[in-house]
Design a protein around this motif. Structure first.
Motif, PDB file in Angstrom:
ATOM      1  N   GLY A   1     -24.710   4.861 -38.819  1.00 19.64           N
ATOM      2  CA  GLY A   1     -25.245   4.716 -37.050  1.00 19.64           C
ATOM      3  C   GLY A   1     -24.433   5.756 -36.313  1.00 19.64           C
ATOM      4  N   THR A   2     -24.117   6.734 -36.802  1.00 18.35           N
ATOM      5  CA  THR A   2     -23.409   7.569 -35.954  1.00 18.35           C
ATOM      6  C   THR A   2     -24.088   9.278 -36.306  1.00 18.35           C
ATOM      7  N   PRO A   3     -25.111   9.421 -35.628  1.00 16.96           N
ATOM      8  CA  PRO A   3     -25.454  10.726 -35.569  1.00 16.96           C
ATOM      9  C   PRO A   3     -24.563  11.639 -35.245  1.00 16.96           C
ATOM     10  N   THR A   4     -24.409  11.525 -34.175  1.00 17.92           N
ATOM     11  CA  THR A   4     -23.516  12.760 -33.244  1.00 17.92           C
ATOM     12  C   THR A   4     -22.469  13.298 -33.807  1.00 17.92           C
ATOM     13  N   VAL A   5     -22.024  11.962 -34.709  1.00 20.36           N
ATOM     14  CA  VAL A   5     -20.848  12.849 -34.987  1.00 20.36           C
ATOM     15  C   VAL A   5     -20.815  13.352 -37.058  1.00 20.36           C
ATOM     16  N   HIS A   6     -22.436  13.141 -37.296  1.00 20.12           N
ATOM     17  CA  HIS A   6     -23.135  13.563 -38.432  1.00 20.12           C
ATOM     18  C   HIS A   6     -23.324  14.885 -38.665  1.00 20.12           C
ATOM     19  N   GLU A   7     -23.464  14.983 -37.366  1.00 21.30           N
ATOM     20  CA  GLU A   7     -24.439  16.541 -36.494  1.00 21.30           C
ATOM     21  C   GLU A   7     -23.064  17.402 -36.509  1.00 21.30           C
ATOM     22  N   ALA A   8     -21.671  17.036 -35.903  1.00 19.96           N
ATOM     23  CA  ALA A   8     -20.974  17.955 -35.685  1.00 19.96           C
ATOM     24  C   ALA A   8     -20.080  17.813 -36.941  1.00 19.96           C
ATOM     25  N   LEU A   9     -20.327  17.584 -37.542  1.00 22.70           N
ATOM     26  CA  LEU A   9     -19.954  17.515 -39.282  1.00 22.70           C
ATOM     27  C   LEU A   9     -20.529  18.064 -40.392  1.00 22.70           C
ATOM     28  N   ILE A  10     -21.731  18.507 -39.980  1.00 24.54           N
ATOM     29  CA  ILE A  10     -23.013  19.506 -40.809  1.00 24.54           C
ATOM     30  C   ILE A  10     -22.535  20.429 -40.184  1.00 24.54           C
TER      31      ILE A  10
END
Length: 71
Positions: free
Chosen positions: A42-51
Motif C-alpha cells: 500500500g505504498t506506491p510512492t516508495v515503490h515508484e522511487a525504488l523502480i
C-alpha cells in the motif's frame, strides 16, 4: 516529514502517501541496509522511487495494493 492516510473517516482500502522527505529517507535506509528485495504494501510512492530511481538496478520492488480503480 509528513505521512498521511487518504480519507481516514472511511473504512476502505487505503494507500499511504509519503512526502518526498519520507520517501527519500526510506530509500536511503533501504540502501544502507543493502536491501535487495523490497515488498511495498500500500505504498506506491516508495515503490515508484525504488523502480524508477537510481537504485533500480540494485533493488527489486514488489507493490502489493488493492485499488478498485484497476479492477
Amino acid at each position: 516529514m509528513c505521512l498521511t492516510l487518504n480519507n481516514p473517516n472511511y473504512f476502505t482500502p487505503q494507500q499511504y502517501l509519503f512526502s518526498d522527505d519520507v520517501t527519500d529517507f526510506t530509500v536511503e535506509t533501504l540502501k544502507k541496509l543493502s536491501a535487495q528485495h523490497v515488498i511495498c504494501i500500500g505504498t506506491p510512492t516508495v515503490h515508484e522511487a525504488l523502480i524508477y530511481g537510481e537504485c533500480r538496478r540494485d533493488m527489486k520492488s514488489l507493490l502489493l495494493d488493492i485499488d478498485v480503480r484497476l479492477v
